[in-house]
Scaffold this motif. Structure first.
Motif, PDB file in Angstrom:
ATOM      1  N   ASP A 223       0.782  -1.234   0.000  1.00  0.00           N
ATOM      2  CA  ASP A 223       0.000   0.000   0.000  1.00  0.00           C
ATOM      3  C   ASP A 223       0.817   1.290   0.000  1.00  0.00           C
ATOM      4  N   LEU A 224       1.770   1.402   0.911  1.00  0.00           N
ATOM      5  CA  LEU A 224       2.374   2.717   1.154  1.00  0.00           C
ATOM      6  C   LEU A 224       3.873   2.579   1.404  1.00  0.00           C
ATOM      7  N   HIS A 225       4.638   3.394   0.702  1.00  0.00           N
ATOM      8  CA  HIS A 225       6.098   3.432   0.886  1.00  0.00           C
ATOM      9  C   HIS A 225       6.487   4.869   1.173  1.00  0.00           C
ATOM     10  N   GLY A 226       7.302   5.064   2.198  1.00  0.00           N
ATOM     11  CA  GLY A 226       7.719   6.408   2.574  1.00  0.00           C
ATOM     12  C   GLY A 226       9.224   6.551   2.658  1.00  0.00           C
ATOM     13  N   GLY A 227       9.643   7.798   2.719  1.00  0.00           N
ATOM     14  CA  GLY A 227      11.056   8.128   2.876  1.00  0.00           C
ATOM     15  C   GLY A 227      11.246   9.603   2.599  1.00  0.00           C
ATOM     16  N   ALA A 228      12.470  10.067   2.739  1.00  0.00           N
ATOM     17  CA  ALA A 228      12.770  11.466   2.448  1.00  0.00           C
ATOM     18  C   ALA A 228      12.835  11.677   0.939  1.00  0.00           C
ATOM     19  N   VAL A 229      12.609  12.913   0.527  1.00  0.00           N
ATOM     20  CA  VAL A 229      12.509  13.235  -0.894  1.00  0.00           C
ATOM     21  C   VAL A 229      13.799  12.937  -1.647  1.00  0.00           C
ATOM     22  N   ASP A 230      14.944  12.959  -0.964  1.00  0.00           N
ATOM     23  CA  ASP A 230      16.202  12.705  -1.656  1.00  0.00           C
ATOM     24  C   ASP A 230      16.401  11.239  -2.014  1.00  0.00           C
ATOM     25  N   LEU A 231      15.488  10.374  -1.578  1.00  0.00           N
ATOM     26  CA  LEU A 231      15.575   8.957  -1.932  1.00  0.00           C
ATOM     27  C   LEU A 231      14.773   8.598  -3.188  1.00  0.00           C
ATOM     28  N   ILE A 232      13.982   9.550  -3.696  1.00  0.00           N
ATOM     29  CA  ILE A 232      13.139   9.230  -4.855  1.00  0.00           C
ATOM     30  C   ILE A 232      13.992   8.695  -5.999  1.00  0.00           C
ATOM     31  N   PHE A 233      15.106   9.389  -6.264  1.00  0.00           N
ATOM     32  CA  PHE A 233      16.008   8.940  -7.317  1.00  0.00           C
ATOM     33  C   PHE A 233      17.436   8.950  -6.775  1.00  0.00           C
ATOM     34  N   PRO A 234      18.180   7.872  -6.983  1.00  0.00           N
ATOM     35  CA  PRO A 234      17.807   6.680  -7.748  1.00  0.00           C
ATOM     36  C   PRO A 234      17.205   5.541  -6.917  1.00  0.00           C
ATOM     37  N   HIS A 235      17.192   5.679  -5.583  1.00  0.00           N
ATOM     38  CA  HIS A 235      16.900   4.513  -4.747  1.00  0.00           C
ATOM     39  C   HIS A 235      15.488   3.980  -4.966  1.00  0.00           C
ATOM     40  N   HIS A 236      14.488   4.831  -4.828  1.00  0.00           N
ATOM     41  CA  HIS A 236      13.120   4.336  -4.971  1.00  0.00           C
ATOM     42  C   HIS A 236      12.801   3.983  -6.422  1.00  0.00           C
ATOM     43  N   GLU A 237      13.398   4.708  -7.342  1.00  0.00           N
ATOM     44  CA  GLU A 237      13.235   4.347  -8.749  1.00  0.00           C
ATOM     45  C   GLU A 237      13.801   2.949  -9.009  1.00  0.00           C
ATOM     46  N   ALA A 238      14.935   2.628  -8.375  1.00  0.00           N
ATOM     47  CA  ALA A 238      15.526   1.297  -8.520  1.00  0.00           C
ATOM     48  C   ALA A 238      14.628   0.230  -7.894  1.00  0.00           C
ATOM     49  N   GLU A 239      14.004   0.563  -6.766  1.00  0.00           N
ATOM     50  CA  GLU A 239      13.082  -0.399  -6.147  1.00  0.00           C
ATOM     51  C   GLU A 239      11.943  -0.750  -7.102  1.00  0.00           C
ATOM     52  N   VAL A 240      11.366   0.273  -7.723  1.00  0.00           N
ATOM     53  CA  VAL A 240      10.270   0.038  -8.665  1.00  0.00           C
ATOM     54  C   VAL A 240      10.735  -0.889  -9.786  1.00  0.00           C
ATOM     55  N   ALA A 241      11.890  -0.581 -10.357  1.00  0.00           N
ATOM     56  CA  ALA A 241      12.394  -1.379 -11.471  1.00  0.00           C
ATOM     57  C   ALA A 241      12.621  -2.830 -11.053  1.00  0.00           C
ATOM     58  N   GLN A 242      13.261  -3.025  -9.928  1.00  0.00           N
ATOM     59  CA  GLN A 242      13.585  -4.385  -9.467  1.00  0.00           C
ATOM     60  C   GLN A 242      12.337  -5.225  -9.260  1.00  0.00           C
ATOM     61  N   MET A 243      11.411  -4.722  -8.460  1.00  0.00           N
ATOM     62  CA  MET A 243      10.282  -5.548  -8.055  1.00  0.00           C
ATOM     63  C   MET A 243       9.293  -5.748  -9.200  1.00  0.00           C
ATOM     64  N   GLU A 244       9.030  -4.685  -9.951  1.00  0.00           N
ATOM     65  CA  GLU A 244       8.085  -4.842 -11.047  1.00  0.00           C
ATOM     66  C   GLU A 244       8.666  -5.711 -12.158  1.00  0.00           C
ATOM     67  N   ALA A 245       9.987  -5.635 -12.378  1.00  0.00           N
ATOM     68  CA  ALA A 245      10.626  -6.509 -13.365  1.00  0.00           C
ATOM     69  C   ALA A 245      10.628  -7.960 -12.895  1.00  0.00           C
ATOM     70  N   ALA A 246      10.844  -8.163 -11.604  1.00  0.00           N
ATOM     71  CA  ALA A 246      10.907  -9.526 -11.073  1.00  0.00           C
ATOM     72  C   ALA A 246       9.531 -10.178 -10.999  1.00  0.00           C
ATOM     73  N   SER A 247       8.508  -9.394 -10.707  1.00  0.00           N
ATOM     74  CA  SER A 247       7.167  -9.963 -10.498  1.00  0.00           C
ATOM     75  C   SER A 247       6.271  -9.883 -11.721  1.00  0.00           C
ATOM     76  N   GLY A 248       6.542  -8.905 -12.596  1.00  0.00           N
ATOM     77  CA  GLY A 248       5.657  -8.664 -13.716  1.00  0.00           C
ATOM     78  C   GLY A 248       4.369  -7.970 -13.319  1.00  0.00           C
TER      79      GLY A 248
END
Length: 457
Positions: A223-248
């Protein structure tokens, strides 16, 4: 009014509708435990503690998880400088971090998940990325191939690092297929911690631990993922890529919430700038309630400056609430008008919080109530007490305990002092102020009258 949250993914305020009715799965990026946590961490984690409290107050069953990065380049470098084992260093600073969170009354986290304890899950996720054609191997480990994930950048709206980003931790290698490709698994180097796995001997990259942990705890979507704004890129962007690529499956997370940065002396806090302040050092100069109020009186998405003036203003403002609390008589039978005022205040207060957790707006509503209640001349009673208790359940920033100060005695002394001042007997009036101060009671003359508080507050 339904709860609406500003979603970094959609770039707008969205109605909050969790995947399962009444249940919220929430994850916030935790610290890398190589040093004491700083007050920038305190801002982020206090504001997300509030968010978890508010979701619970609205009736959701919340599971709030944070990771603890205890395997990382920073830990390895620091442990070498101090000549201690990386695991020992990480354990020491993890314990310090948990002490700091307890000192701040950040009590909402249900699960602290160490990267060290999820190596099998990390390896399995990398293997899945390899299997699906999203990862490739170089001589120093396994990398994510960004060219295989066209949606990279959908969270941040970009694909390149900028100045305000957190440390990128995108490893450089001249043979990488794409400049932004990042390490998933790092091959063993002499003297570094490592695990013997089907990927080879090595250790996790930074980004992979979060998605391996959340997949193990919540599944491929939550549902919800949080963090400071400086984590949006590249860290959270990498999370999206990893999990969505792995799970489809997409999206990885329905609602992305990002908090503004803390600045000290006009700059983002960093040791290199010389404005680093550890949480525990600041708590030696002020109390946790004042620090919580300083953070929560700002909107979580706003950046804020922290300094002596900010802390002093926060202390004085929260004491206005504590002074009001001393006026409450739980046995007083309130008038219909007073009860109606509390009811309207409660409705407006929670309406403000339902609008993207507008804590400054909600507090403004409450201070309007205090002024109106004081002007009415009626003693606040049980309805006011219940309202204040509900507010403090969320903010945990006001000392509402009975410190056994005889309020009637203090008010009598202040009345005597007012008379002496009217008679221009200033020395005698000052003597009353001094005697109260010796007892730990501070008084302040304001246009609305004389306020007082105890040192415990």
């Amino acid at each position: 009014m339904s709860l609406r949250l500003y979603n970094t993914l959609t770039k707008q305020k969205d109605d909050f509708v969790p995947m399962q009715d009444g249940v919220v799965k929430m994850f916030v990026c935790g610290p890398t435990v190589y040093d004491f946590s700083h007050v920038g961490h305190a801002k982020t984690y206090t504001q997300f503690d509030f968010i978890a409290r508010y979701l619970k107050k609205r009736g959701y069953k919340v599971t709030y998880a944070q990771n603890i990065t205890d395997v990382d380049d920073k830990i390895i470098r620091r442990s070498a400088e101090l000549d201690v084992e990386p695991r020992e260093l990480a354990s020491q600073y993890e314990a310090a971090y948990l002490e700091d969170m307890a000192a701040l009354h950040n009590t909402s986290v249900d699960i602290y998940a160490r990267a060290h304890d999820y190596i099998d899950q990390i390896v399995a996720q990398v293997q899945e990325l390899v299997k699906r054609g999203h990862a490739y191997q170089l001589d120093d480990g396994w990398y994510f191939d960004l060219s295989t994930f066209p949606d990279y950048g959908k969270l941040s709206g970009r694909t390149e690092v900028e100045a305000e980003d957190s440390v990128a931790r995108i490893d450089e290698h001249e043979q990488k297929r794409n400049p932004g490709d990042f390490a998933l698994w790092k091959a063993r180097k002499p003297g570094e911690p490592c695990w013997d796995t089907p990927l080879g001997e090595g250790r996790p990259g930074w980004h992979i631990e979060d998605t391996a942990i959340t997949e193990a705890l919540f599944g491929p979507q939550y549902d919800l993922h949080g963090g400071a704004v400086d984590l949006i890129f590249p860290h959270h962007e990498a999370e999206v890529a990893q999990m969505e690529a792995a799970s489809g499956q997409s999206p990885l997370v329905r609602y992305w919430l990002h908090g503004g940065l803390l600045r000290v002396a006009g700059a983002k806090m960093a040791k290199s700038v010389g404005n680093f302040m550890a949480i525990r050092d600041v708590l030696e100069r002020t109390d946790f309630r004042t620090l919580r109020f300083a953070f929560l009186s700002q909107h979580y998405r706003s950046s804020m400056e922290l300094g002596d003036i900010t802390i002093e203003n926060a202390r004085n403002t929260r004491r206005r609430v504590e002074n009001f609390a001393r006026l409450i008589d739980p046995s007083h039978v309130e008038s219909e008008a007073s009860i109606a005022l509390v009811r309207r205040t409660r409705e407006r207060f929670f309406e403000r919080l339902d609008d993207d957790l507008d804590t400054p707006g909600a507090l403004a509503v409450f201070f309007d109530y205090i002024r109106e209640q004081n002007r009415s001349g009626e003693m606040p009673g049980p309805a006011a007490q219940a309202l204040l208790a509900d507010i403090n359940d969320l903010f945990d920033a006001f000392d509402l305990e009975d410190h056994k100060v005889d309020s009637e005695e203090i008010e009598a002394l202040l009345a005597e002092r007012r008379t002496l001042r009217q008679e221009r007997k200033f020395a005698e009036a000052d003597a009353i102020r001094a005697s109260l101060l010796e007892r730990g009671i501070t008084i302040e003359d304001t246009p609305d009258g004389t306020r007082w508080w105890t040192e415990e507050g």
